[in-house]
Scaffold this active site. Sequence first.
Site, short mmCIF file in Angstrom:
data_model
loop_
_atom_site.label_atom_id
_atom_site.label_comp_id
_atom_site.label_asym_id
_atom_site.label_seq_id
_atom_site.Cartn_x
_atom_site.Cartn_y
_atom_site.Cartn_z
N SER A 237 -29.10 10.20 85.58
CA SER A 237 -29.83 11.44 86.46
C SER A 237 -30.10 12.54 85.61
O SER A 237 -30.77 12.59 84.70
CB SER A 237 -29.12 11.70 87.61
OG SER A 237 -29.95 12.14 88.80
N ASP A 329 -35.50 3.30 93.26
CA ASP A 329 -34.85 4.60 93.24
C ASP A 329 -35.64 5.71 94.17
O ASP A 329 -36.79 5.58 94.13
CB ASP A 329 -34.98 5.12 91.83
CG ASP A 329 -34.13 6.44 91.42
OD1 ASP A 329 -34.06 7.22 92.44
OD2 ASP A 329 -33.92 6.67 90.38
N HIS A 364 -30.88 4.36 92.62
CA HIS A 364 -30.60 5.54 91.64
C HIS A 364 -29.25 5.37 91.08
O HIS A 364 -29.09 5.35 89.78
CB HIS A 364 -30.83 6.88 92.35
CG HIS A 364 -30.63 7.72 91.43
ND1 HIS A 364 -31.72 8.28 90.61
CD2 HIS A 364 -29.54 8.99 91.04
CE1 HIS A 364 -31.40 9.46 89.81
NE2 HIS A 364 -30.32 9.93 90.27
#
Length: 428
Positions: A237, A329, A364
Site C-alpha cells: 500500500s 482492490d 487490497h
Amino acid sequence: MSVCPVLSVRPTRALVDEKFQIVVRNLHPKQGVTLHSLHHAEDKDYWEAFGHYTSDENGTVTVMEDASRGGTYVGIEPMGLLWSLRPVPGSRHGLRLRKRAVLSPMVVNISVYEGHMTQGFSEKDALATVVTERWYLAPGVQRVDIKERGVKGTLFKPPGTGPFPAVLDMWGGGGGLVEYRAALLASHGFVALALQYLDVTEERTSDVETGYFEMAYEVLQTHPQVCADRVAVLGLSFGTSVTLTLAAYSKIAQPRCCVCISGSHVHPVNKPLTEVFKVMAQNMTKARFDENNHVIWRDVILPIPTEPDLKVDVGQIKCPMLIVIGQDDQNWATVESTEDIEQMMEQAGNRHLLTVLSYPGAGHLIEPPYTPHIRFSNFITQHNMEKVLMLWGGQTKPHAHAQEDSWEKILLFLQKHLYQDSPPAAKL
C-alpha cells in the site's frame, strides 16, 4: 454400534504459510460431520470457520481430497478452515485479524462435530478436538528492537551467523509497527527489518522524509549479519510509494530488488509525508461510499496524472521489481497505476525489470497465506485521524488463492535475486 472418531491434524505446530493435513477416521460410512476451527484473537474476539463433509465407505474424511459441501468454504480446500475464518456471530463490527505478539503462536482449535452444523458450536460437545499452533517465527529466529539513528522498528534474524540477505519491510497508511510479515521472512532465511514510519499520532509522521527511509536502509545494510549488496525493499500500500521512491531516486538506498504489493507510484515527488497527506486530503472529495457506508478510496488518485511531479519516475528504476495487485482492490487504483507503470517503463527501456502478478477477485490486503480475507474493516485515516469502515475489496476464495500464490512467488523472487546458493528450508 457406537464409534469413537479419531481426528488427526499434521503438523499440529507449523509456520503460518505451511499447509496442514486433516483426517477424521473411525466414523460410520457416509456419516455427515462438520469440521470447525476456532481462534481466540489477541483482542479477545473469537473467529471461526467450518466445512460440511460426508465420510467415505471406510468412515474417513480426508480434507486434502474431499470436498466441503457447505459452510464458510466449499470444494476441496485443504486450508479453508484458516482462510475462511470470520468473527463469530454477534462480534464487534469491522474486525481485522492481525498477530501483534509474534513471540507467541496463533492457537487454532480444530474440532469435528456430528451432522452438518452452521451455528451453536459452543453449545454442543465436539466428537474430537485438536489444538494447533501457527507461528510466524521459526525456532531460532531472533527478535531485536531497533532504535538507532532515529530509526524505529524491529529486526528479525534467522538462526546462524550469516551473513544473510536482507529485506526492509514496510506496511501502509494504517501506521504503527507491524511485525508478522518480517518475522515470517526471517523464518525463510532473510534478515528483515519491520520499519515503523507512520505513527497513529501526527507528531511523529511530520518529521519523516526520504532521509528517514534511507537511514533505515543503512541501519539494515550495515548490520554485521547482513550481506551489504543483497538488500531488498518490500512495501504494501503506502509502503509501495516509499519503495518506488527509493528505487528510482535514492543514491543511498539502492536495493538489489523490490516487491510492491497493492500500491501506486502516484504521489507528490520529493515531498515530506505531511505534504503527501495534504494532497491526499485535497483529493478526498473523490472518495465514495457503498450501500453499507464503507469508504471506497480508489478514485482518489484517478485519473492517473500525467504531470511528472505527481508520480514517481519509474523509468529510472534499475533493479528487478515485482508488483502484486488484486483486480478487485477498492482501496487504491492499483490496476490503473500498474498499467501506467508498465507504460512508463516500456518507454524508458526498463520494462524487462518488471514482473506483475495480477489476481482476479482479490482485494487490497494481500497478506501472507491463509490469513483470513477481510473485505472491510475499521481504519483510522492518516490525513484527518478519522475512524471509518474502509472497503478493501476482494472475494474470499480468489483472495485466498492470491495470498497463497503471491507469497510463494515473492519468496522465489527474493531468493532468486538475493541468494547465490539455495536458501535454507523453513520448517518447524
